[in-house]
Design a protein around this motif. Structure first.
Motif, mmCIF file in Angstrom:
data_model
loop_
_atom_site.group_PDB
_atom_site.id
_atom_site.type_symbol
_atom_site.label_atom_id
_atom_site.label_comp_id
_atom_site.label_asym_id
_atom_site.label_seq_id
_atom_site.Cartn_x
_atom_site.Cartn_y
_atom_site.Cartn_z
ATOM 1 N N VAL A 3 0.844 -1.201 0.000
ATOM 2 C CA VAL A 3 0.000 0.000 0.000
ATOM 3 C C VAL A 3 0.877 1.248 0.000
ATOM 4 O O VAL A 3 1.767 1.389 0.828
ATOM 5 C CB VAL A 3 -0.926 -0.005 1.235
ATOM 6 N N CYS A 52 -3.807 15.770 -0.824
ATOM 7 C CA CYS A 52 -2.702 16.616 -1.284
ATOM 8 C C CYS A 52 -2.400 17.783 -0.351
ATOM 9 O O CYS A 52 -1.480 18.550 -0.613
ATOM 10 C CB CYS A 52 -2.980 17.132 -2.688
ATOM 11 N N LEU A 65 3.194 6.715 1.798
ATOM 12 C CA LEU A 65 4.465 6.006 1.903
ATOM 13 C C LEU A 65 4.939 5.930 3.346
ATOM 14 O O LEU A 65 6.119 6.116 3.639
ATOM 15 C CB LEU A 65 5.534 6.686 1.031
ATOM 16 N N SER A 75 7.635 14.908 3.905
ATOM 17 C CA SER A 75 7.935 13.638 3.245
ATOM 18 C C SER A 75 6.724 13.148 2.464
ATOM 19 O O SER A 75 6.855 12.575 1.385
ATOM 20 C CB SER A 75 8.342 12.604 4.285
ATOM 21 N N PHE A 106 9.076 21.748 -4.722
ATOM 22 C CA PHE A 106 8.869 20.458 -4.071
ATOM 23 C C PHE A 106 10.164 19.891 -3.501
ATOM 24 O O PHE A 106 10.243 18.713 -3.176
ATOM 25 C CB PHE A 106 8.198 19.472 -5.038
ATOM 26 N N MET B 1 3.010 -1.249 4.815
ATOM 27 C CA MET B 1 3.009 -0.157 3.840
ATOM 28 C C MET B 1 4.432 0.204 3.443
ATOM 29 O O MET B 1 5.358 0.136 4.237
ATOM 30 C CB MET B 1 2.318 1.074 4.455
ATOM 31 N N SER B 2 4.595 0.602 2.190
ATOM 32 C CA SER B 2 5.891 1.060 1.719
ATOM 33 C C SER B 2 6.281 2.325 2.466
ATOM 34 O O SER B 2 5.429 3.110 2.866
ATOM 35 C CB SER B 2 5.814 1.422 0.241
ATOM 36 N N THR B 3 7.553 2.517 2.605
ATOM 37 C CA THR B 3 7.992 3.758 3.214
ATOM 38 C C THR B 3 9.035 4.397 2.319
ATOM 39 O O THR B 3 9.624 3.752 1.467
ATOM 40 C CB THR B 3 8.620 3.521 4.601
ATOM 41 N N SER B 4 9.210 5.687 2.497
ATOM 42 C CA SER B 4 10.260 6.366 1.757
ATOM 43 C C SER B 4 11.095 7.138 2.755
ATOM 44 O O SER B 4 10.739 7.257 3.924
ATOM 45 C CB SER B 4 9.664 7.320 0.723
ATOM 46 N N THR B 5 12.204 7.667 2.287
ATOM 47 C CA THR B 5 13.083 8.407 3.182
ATOM 48 C C THR B 5 12.432 9.719 3.604
ATOM 49 O O THR B 5 11.534 10.227 2.942
ATOM 50 C CB THR B 5 14.405 8.733 2.464
ATOM 51 N N HIS B 6 12.925 10.249 4.708
ATOM 52 C CA HIS B 6 12.394 11.514 5.189
ATOM 53 C C HIS B 6 12.941 12.687 4.384
ATOM 54 O O HIS B 6 14.098 12.685 3.974
ATOM 55 C CB HIS B 6 12.745 11.694 6.666
ATOM 56 N N ALA B 7 12.088 13.685 4.200
ATOM 57 C CA ALA B 7 12.522 14.907 3.537
ATOM 58 C C ALA B 7 13.392 15.698 4.501
ATOM 59 O O ALA B 7 13.268 15.554 5.714
ATOM 60 C CB ALA B 7 11.307 15.722 3.134
ATOM 61 N N ALA B 9 14.749 18.757 6.864
ATOM 62 C CA ALA B 9 13.941 19.524 7.812
ATOM 63 C C ALA B 9 13.572 20.907 7.284
ATOM 64 O O ALA B 9 12.565 21.479 7.687
ATOM 65 C CB ALA B 9 14.681 19.655 9.134
ATOM 66 N N ILE B 10 14.389 21.433 6.405
ATOM 67 C CA ILE B 10 14.055 22.735 5.813
ATOM 68 C C ILE B 10 14.090 22.581 4.292
ATOM 69 O O ILE B 10 15.032 22.022 3.741
ATOM 70 C CB ILE B 10 15.054 23.837 6.225
ATOM 71 N N ASN B 11 13.066 23.074 3.630
ATOM 72 C CA ASN B 11 13.012 22.995 2.176
ATOM 73 C C ASN B 11 13.666 24.249 1.582
ATOM 74 O O ASN B 11 12.984 25.191 1.182
ATOM 75 C CB ASN B 11 11.564 22.843 1.722
ATOM 76 N N SER B 103 -0.002 22.510 -1.754
ATOM 77 C CA SER B 103 0.256 21.071 -1.843
ATOM 78 C C SER B 103 1.755 20.765 -1.824
ATOM 79 O O SER B 103 2.146 19.604 -1.850
ATOM 80 C CB SER B 103 -0.374 20.495 -3.109
ATOM 81 N N ALA B 104 2.591 21.808 -1.783
ATOM 82 C CA ALA B 104 4.036 21.601 -1.811
ATOM 83 C C ALA B 104 4.565 21.333 -0.402
ATOM 84 O O ALA B 104 3.966 21.759 0.583
ATOM 85 C CB ALA B 104 4.727 22.826 -2.403
ATOM 86 N N PRO B 105 5.698 20.636 -0.325
ATOM 87 C CA PRO B 105 6.297 20.388 0.993
ATOM 88 C C PRO B 105 7.012 21.633 1.514
ATOM 89 O O PRO B 105 8.204 21.615 1.773
ATOM 90 C CB PRO B 105 7.276 19.238 0.724
ATOM 91 N N VAL B 106 6.263 22.702 1.637
ATOM 92 C CA VAL B 106 6.806 23.982 2.077
ATOM 93 C C VAL B 106 6.036 24.385 3.322
ATOM 94 O O VAL B 106 4.812 24.395 3.300
ATOM 95 C CB VAL B 106 6.610 25.057 0.979
#
Lengths: 308, 262
Positions: A3, A52, A65, A75, A106, B1-7, B9-11, B103-106
């Motif tokens: 998932v 979103c 994820l 993330s 992004f 569930m799949s996981t991904s790496t963390h973004a 801390a500051i974009n 919707s941005a990681p900001v």
């Protein structure tokens, strides 16, 4: 099951008191094309907007994820690309500049080669230096897709991707979607065209009045939903269905003046039936085929649900 | 569930994207961003410095033409900071492109740093250009150059923050011009931009002390001429309080999503 996106108990009541979404649960699998099918105002865009991060849910959680979409929004959102329904683009920017902007917004470092590839895939490379306001509506939609893909998302949302889109773009879009899927991107699209869901999706979710009525593999659903009907107006009314037509799903209607043949898209034998009628010497004056509209299907589904 | 790496801390990329976008917008509209204020300022010098100023000898030992320079810069700084920052955030709301920002990681503060940083940069550049323009018309001295720069930066940032709030609040273009035209311009004109409040009769002198712009102009003028209507510490304090108040309002806006999202 792998998932990538999980929606748990997500509901939305707007400040105006409008209940846009009843608590929704939904799991999206890695690499699938999922179509969210429903009439206008069913809550499709609200659900997507919540996932979103554009709309705050009244209850529930979204996990992308493995990241909570609110607590760990960076993330979660980095993994998502969104192509909105409205043609909201910055009119005064150039195509290339706006796509590069999206990538950095992004959180991705610039990658000119990747951006060029995205623009080429969408037949936008020749237009890269054009101001967006100079582009046609279809081209603007391509720009929105390029922006959504600019940061290499794992999950792509297409909100009503073919509304107001010409045939060429629609075809290109299908090609692109299949190419993305081949690369492992998960795609979630909303539509109110049943054909679109039929053409594109691996799984289909049906949403109506803020509720997800069902989620099913496309093949199974289409079999269930794709009922069609042909009305044959007879020259001479009949009292009963001739025994020679036993085994055919036909019935008499309108005091024997009409013979109704019901079939589904995988099981259609109109020419054989008509030849058979010819053999039997049954004359007819008119033929009319009817495909269940989405509305019929919803009524059907809701009734079935209420009856259950 | 799949996981991904963390973004991260500051974009930083995100902040830079917004900042660059806003600066590019200014370059596209270079004429109205920079040339218009320069022409306006020159006109002020012709009218106040040349025509009227020649009838007024000095204010507190400073020639009138020079005396109005800090006030003139402040006038442009305040209106331009507000208009730059408010349009910057209002325009995406108006065109609908705000969906991408939301919707941005900001984070909220990263968005503010991008928009307000760009608006403040433009104001600071503008202030320096007006200063250079003024130097062509009148003899100028800057007794405390670092304090002058500090006031320039602080005021630009504070009023860009204020402009950001206006941009989020505004529901139409008329509301965008409402605050600068009906609030800031009068407050600046009545805030000692063109006179020392010592020149006012009572009770207006006391009334003026309730005008926050008085403290900005006074502090800025102190940096130039080592003389102000109020002490420089008080000027700095008022500016800092205003800046913190704007930051407070902005964090409330983002916490509640007020006029930004449903």
């Amino acid at each position: 099951m792998d998932v990538v996106l999980s929606v748990a108990g997500v509901s939305k009541v707007y400040a105006s008191g409008q209940r846009a979404l009843e608590p929704v649960n939904l799991d999206i699998r890695r690499g699938e094309i999922f179509a969210l099918l429903g009439p206008n105002g069913a809550g499709k865009t609200t659900l997507i907007s919540i996932i979103c991060g554009i709309v705050t849910p009244s209850t529930g959680t979204v996990t992308v994820l493995g990241h909570d979409a609110q607590r760990d929004f960076r993330s979660a959102r980095r993994a998502i690309g969104l192509v909105p329904q409205e043609l909201s683009v910055d009119m005064f920017e150039t195509v290339l500049a706006t796509v590069k902007f999206s990538r950095r917004l992004f959180g991705r470092a610039p990658d000119n080669a990747y951006v060029e590839q995205v623009l080429r895939d969408l037949s936008l490379w020749d237009k890269r230096d054009a101001k967006i306001r100079e582009l046609s509506g279809g081209m603007k939609r391509r720009v929105l897709i390029a922006k959504a893909l600019s940061h290499e998302p794992d999950i792509l949302f297409l909100d009503e991707p073919t509304v107001g889109v010409d045939v060429a773009l629609r075809r290109d879009m299908w090609k692109l979607v299949h190419r993305l899927r081949a690369k492992g991107t998960t795609i979630i699209l909303t539509t109110h065209y049943i054909e679109e869901a039929e053409e594109m999706a691996d799984r289909v979710g049906v949403i109506d009045k803020g509720r997800i009525i069902l989620v099913e593999d496309k093949a199974a659903l289409m079999k269930k939903l794709g009922k069609r009907r042909m009305a044959i107006t007879l020259q001479t009314p009949m009292a009963a269905v001739p025994s020679a037509l036993e085994g055919w799903s036909v019935a008499l209607d309108d005091e024997g003046k009409t013979l109704v043949y019901t079939f589904d898209s995988e099981n259609e034998h109109i020419p054989i039936l008509l030849a058979k009628l010819g053999e039997l010497g049954i004359g007819y004056s008119d033929l009319e085929t009817h495909k269940s509209s989405l509305e019929d299907i919803f009524v059907d589904l809701v009734e079935r649900k209420d009856a259950a | 569930m799949s996981t991904s790496t963390h973004a991260p801390a500051i974009n930083l990329h995100g902040i830079w994207a917004i900042y660059r976008f806003e600066m590019a917008r200014a370059l596209r509209t270079l004429w109205q961003s920079l040339v218009t204020p320069v022409i306006t300022t020159s006109l002020y010098f012709v009218v106040f410095g040349g025509a009227i100023g020649s009838k007024i000898s000095t204010v507190g030992g400073v020639g009138y033409g020079s005396f109005i320079v800090p006030g003139l810069i402040m006038l442009s700084l305040l209106t331009q900071s507000i208009s730059n920052a408010s349009i910057g955030i209002y325009f995406p709301k108006f065109t609908g492109t705000v969906f991408e920002l939301l919707s941005a990681p900001v984070s909220a503060m990263e968005m503010v740093v991008g928009y307000v940083g760009a608006a403040a940069t433009k104001s600071i550049v503008l202030g320096l250009i007006i200063l250079a323009t003024a130097a062509l018309f009148v003899p100028l001295q800057i007794v405390h150059p670092f304090a002058m720069l500090a006031f320039l930066v602080l005021t630009s940032v504070a009023f860009s923050l204020f402009g950001f709030i206006i941009g989020v609040w505004a529901k139409g273009f008329e509301q965008l011009s409402f605050v600068p035209a009906l609030l800031i311009t009068p407050l600046t004109f009545l805030g000692g931009a063109f006179y020392s409040i010592d020149m006012l009769p009572q009770p207006w002198r006391t009334v003026s002390l309730f005008n926050p712009v008085v403290y900005l102009v006074s502090g800025f003028r102190w940096a130039f001429f080592d003389k102000g209507d109020v002490s420089v510490g008080v000027s700095l304090g008022v500016t800092a309080v205003f800046l913190l108040a704007c930051l407070g309002v902005i964090s409330w806006i983002f916490k509640t999503g007020w006029r930004m999202k449903n």
